[in-house]
Design a protein around this motif. Sequence first.
Motif, PDB file in Angstrom:
ATOM      1  N   MET A  28       0.839  -1.235  -0.040  1.00 55.22           N
ATOM      2  CA  MET A  28       0.111   0.032  -0.104  1.00 55.22           C
ATOM      3  C   MET A  28       0.869   1.280   0.013  1.00 55.22           C
ATOM      4  O   MET A  28       1.866   1.295   0.886  1.00 55.22           O
ATOM      5  CB  MET A  28      -0.956  -0.192   1.071  1.00 55.22           C
ATOM      6  CG  MET A  28      -2.044  -1.090   1.258  1.00 55.22           C
ATOM      7  SD  MET A  28      -3.327  -0.621   2.566  1.00 55.22           S
ATOM      8  CE  MET A  28      -4.042   0.844   1.874  1.00 55.22           C
ATOM      9  N   GLU A  29       0.249   2.340  -0.846  1.00 55.81           N
ATOM     10  CA  GLU A  29       1.263   3.451  -1.063  1.00 55.81           C
ATOM     11  C   GLU A  29       1.775   4.006   0.217  1.00 55.81           C
ATOM     12  O   GLU A  29       2.913   4.612   0.295  1.00 55.81           O
ATOM     13  CB  GLU A  29       0.496   4.318  -2.124  1.00 55.81           C
ATOM     14  CG  GLU A  29       1.456   5.541  -2.469  1.00 55.81           C
ATOM     15  CD  GLU A  29       0.998   6.226  -3.792  1.00 55.81           C
ATOM     16  OE1 GLU A  29       0.996   7.432  -3.690  1.00 55.81           O
ATOM     17  OE2 GLU A  29       0.599   5.636  -4.770  1.00 55.81           O
ATOM     18  N   GLU A  30       0.613   4.467   1.370  1.00 52.42           N
ATOM     19  CA  GLU A  30       0.823   5.031   2.479  1.00 52.42           C
ATOM     20  C   GLU A  30       2.056   4.503   3.123  1.00 52.42           C
ATOM     21  O   GLU A  30       2.886   5.231   3.976  1.00 52.42           O
ATOM     22  CB  GLU A  30      -0.351   5.223   3.131  1.00 52.42           C
ATOM     23  CG  GLU A  30      -1.133   4.117   3.603  1.00 52.42           C
ATOM     24  CD  GLU A  30      -2.318   4.474   4.176  1.00 52.42           C
ATOM     25  OE1 GLU A  30      -2.418   3.816   5.346  1.00 52.42           O
ATOM     26  OE2 GLU A  30      -3.341   5.015   3.419  1.00 52.42           O
ATOM     27  N   ARG A  31       2.037   3.073   3.290  1.00 51.26           N
ATOM     28  CA  ARG A  31       2.873   2.157   4.130  1.00 51.26           C
ATOM     29  C   ARG A  31       4.528   2.464   3.514  1.00 51.26           C
ATOM     30  O   ARG A  31       5.284   2.566   4.034  1.00 51.26           O
ATOM     31  CB  ARG A  31       2.588   0.764   4.074  1.00 51.26           C
ATOM     32  CG  ARG A  31       1.272   0.444   4.648  1.00 51.26           C
ATOM     33  CD  ARG A  31       1.300   0.777   6.145  1.00 51.26           C
ATOM     34  NE  ARG A  31       2.243   0.116   6.727  1.00 51.26           N
ATOM     35  CZ  ARG A  31       1.843  -1.242   7.293  1.00 51.26           C
ATOM     36  NH1 ARG A  31       0.634  -1.811   7.140  1.00 51.26           N
ATOM     37  NH2 ARG A  31       2.959  -2.139   7.988  1.00 51.26           N
ATOM     38  N   ARG A  46       5.545   4.929   1.465  1.00 50.74           N
ATOM     39  CA  ARG A  46       5.972   6.364   1.643  1.00 50.74           C
ATOM     40  C   ARG A  46       6.406   6.312   3.193  1.00 50.74           C
ATOM     41  O   ARG A  46       7.374   7.024   3.671  1.00 50.74           O
ATOM     42  CB  ARG A  46       4.945   7.222   1.686  1.00 50.74           C
ATOM     43  CG  ARG A  46       5.546   8.885   1.704  1.00 50.74           C
ATOM     44  CD  ARG A  46       4.458   9.645   0.825  1.00 50.74           C
ATOM     45  NE  ARG A  46       4.450   9.639  -0.619  1.00 50.74           N
ATOM     46  CZ  ARG A  46       5.219  10.130  -1.279  1.00 50.74           C
ATOM     47  NH1 ARG A  46       6.280  10.768  -0.852  1.00 50.74           N
ATOM     48  NH2 ARG A  46       5.004  10.008  -2.486  1.00 50.74           N
ATOM     49  N   GLU A  47       5.732   5.886   4.208  1.00 49.55           N
ATOM     50  CA  GLU A  47       5.979   6.072   5.489  1.00 49.55           C
ATOM     51  C   GLU A  47       7.489   5.343   5.793  1.00 49.55           C
ATOM     52  O   GLU A  47       8.186   5.874   6.546  1.00 49.55           O
ATOM     53  CB  GLU A  47       4.558   5.154   6.334  1.00 49.55           C
ATOM     54  CG  GLU A  47       5.048   5.232   7.895  1.00 49.55           C
ATOM     55  CD  GLU A  47       3.981   4.409   8.702  1.00 49.55           C
ATOM     56  OE1 GLU A  47       4.453   4.121   9.865  1.00 49.55           O
ATOM     57  OE2 GLU A  47       3.196   4.172   8.191  1.00 49.55           O
ATOM     58  N   GLU A  48       7.644   3.868   5.123  1.00 47.84           N
ATOM     59  CA  GLU A  48       8.748   3.318   5.557  1.00 47.84           C
ATOM     60  C   GLU A  48       9.997   4.037   4.798  1.00 47.84           C
ATOM     61  O   GLU A  48      10.983   3.815   5.473  1.00 47.84           O
ATOM     62  CB  GLU A  48       8.572   2.045   5.206  1.00 47.84           C
ATOM     63  CG  GLU A  48       7.505   1.140   6.189  1.00 47.84           C
ATOM     64  CD  GLU A  48       7.223  -0.005   5.685  1.00 47.84           C
ATOM     65  OE1 GLU A  48       7.705  -0.741   4.767  1.00 47.84           O
ATOM     66  OE2 GLU A  48       6.029  -0.596   6.165  1.00 47.84           O
ATOM     67  N   GLU A  59      13.253   8.556   1.192  1.00 49.21           N
ATOM     68  CA  GLU A  59      12.161   9.454   0.370  1.00 49.21           C
ATOM     69  C   GLU A  59      12.619  10.621  -0.157  1.00 49.21           C
ATOM     70  O   GLU A  59      12.295  10.956  -1.208  1.00 49.21           O
ATOM     71  CB  GLU A  59      11.281   9.903   1.602  1.00 49.21           C
ATOM     72  CG  GLU A  59       9.888  10.564   0.891  1.00 49.21           C
ATOM     73  CD  GLU A  59      10.018  11.884   0.916  1.00 49.21           C
ATOM     74  OE1 GLU A  59       9.291  12.511   0.251  1.00 49.21           O
ATOM     75  OE2 GLU A  59      11.024  12.656   1.528  1.00 49.21           O
ATOM     76  N   ARG A  68       7.909  12.814  -4.785  1.00 51.41           N
ATOM     77  CA  ARG A  68       6.457  12.398  -5.053  1.00 51.41           C
ATOM     78  C   ARG A  68       6.528  11.233  -6.051  1.00 51.41           C
ATOM     79  O   ARG A  68       5.386  10.608  -6.247  1.00 51.41           O
ATOM     80  CB  ARG A  68       5.833  13.500  -5.820  1.00 51.41           C
ATOM     81  CG  ARG A  68       6.081  13.745  -7.247  1.00 51.41           C
ATOM     82  CD  ARG A  68       5.186  15.068  -7.716  1.00 51.41           C
ATOM     83  NE  ARG A  68       5.879  15.490  -9.126  1.00 51.41           N
ATOM     84  CZ  ARG A  68       5.143  14.904  -9.965  1.00 51.41           C
ATOM     85  NH1 ARG A  68       4.278  14.081 -10.025  1.00 51.41           N
ATOM     86  NH2 ARG A  68       5.233  15.409 -11.495  1.00 51.41           N
ATOM     87  N   TYR A  73       5.201   4.959  -5.903  1.00 52.05           N
ATOM     88  CA  TYR A  73       4.010   4.581  -6.199  1.00 52.05           C
ATOM     89  C   TYR A  73       3.607   3.052  -5.528  1.00 52.05           C
ATOM     90  O   TYR A  73       4.463   2.483  -5.431  1.00 52.05           O
ATOM     91  CB  TYR A  73       3.535   4.368  -7.671  1.00 52.05           C
ATOM     92  CG  TYR A  73       4.146   5.432  -8.603  1.00 52.05           C
ATOM     93  CD1 TYR A  73       2.981   6.392  -8.806  1.00 52.05           C
ATOM     94  CD2 TYR A  73       5.186   5.675  -9.091  1.00 52.05           C
ATOM     95  CE1 TYR A  73       3.104   7.518  -9.838  1.00 52.05           C
ATOM     96  CE2 TYR A  73       5.346   6.989  -9.858  1.00 52.05           C
ATOM     97  CZ  TYR A  73       4.468   7.754 -10.100  1.00 52.05           C
ATOM     98  OH  TYR A  73       4.529   9.033 -10.750  1.00 52.05           O
ATOM     99  N   GLY A 125      -3.373   0.054  -3.620  1.00 50.05           N
ATOM    100  CA  GLY A 125      -4.436   0.914  -2.882  1.00 50.05           C
ATOM    101  C   GLY A 125      -5.083   0.007  -2.131  1.00 50.05           C
ATOM    102  O   GLY A 125      -4.740  -1.296  -1.738  1.00 50.05           O
TER     103      GLY A 125
END
Length: 268
Positions: free
Chosen positions: A149-152, A154-156, A163, A168, A171, A174
Amino acid sequence: MKSLSGIKPRPEISHVLFDFDGTLSWIRHGWPRMMAEVMRQYYPARANETENEICDHLITELLSLNGKPTIFQMVHFKQEVEARGGKCPSPEEMRKEYQDRLDHVIEERAMAIRKGVYKPDDFVVFGARELLTLLKKRGLKLIILSSTMEERVREEAIILELEPFFGRYIYGGGADGAKFSKREVIDRFMREDNMKGAKLLSFGDGPVEIAETVDVGGLAIAVASNEDENGSGVMDPWKRKQLTAAGAHAMIPDYRNPSELISAIFGN
């Protein structure tokens, strides 16, 4: 399988695609065995099958779908169980059981990084940060494409201090993993940037991103990263088999000697 020295240099490369888990991040290391352990509970053994044979089979099968959302592996596993006359929970129930186990391990590791028990690079695939630095200096567009999942992702990536290399261009999947397609994302950014496949370089430890890169005419370098010891220099045998079958142009265990890797790829 060609060695790096056998690759024809591609100085025209402008975009570099990375899978995340196992390719850049080592924070989920050991996940194949965790998934196999969940599956083994429901897997009916046949006469004379040993535990090692069953484990080898399960890991081979689940890694064949590495790069796709986890639900695909669970659907395939349920079909295998039923073909053997067995029964198991729904693919979504098994996916949740596996994800709960994995999330617990991820949170422990992430917390240890935040507290300074470990450095971020302890959970970054060996040599990756130096390679990213060299690629960024060349002015290349760096992209993460993961089925997680994209949010995971980016968080990691933030926890691992990766990052800034990608901004940006991160990817991920979802909420409905079954609808996620790495090929669709690749086609989209190639279309948006008006680029041809020959300008794409991909690194991945799963057959999906490797096969898709080869299909569009890009250069695909497989990363058969060791799930047990980061930086061992030893390729994972299961990954090696799957990545070879996917058509990788070359294979590495990690990113040791990043300057030599850059020279082999770009010819300078």
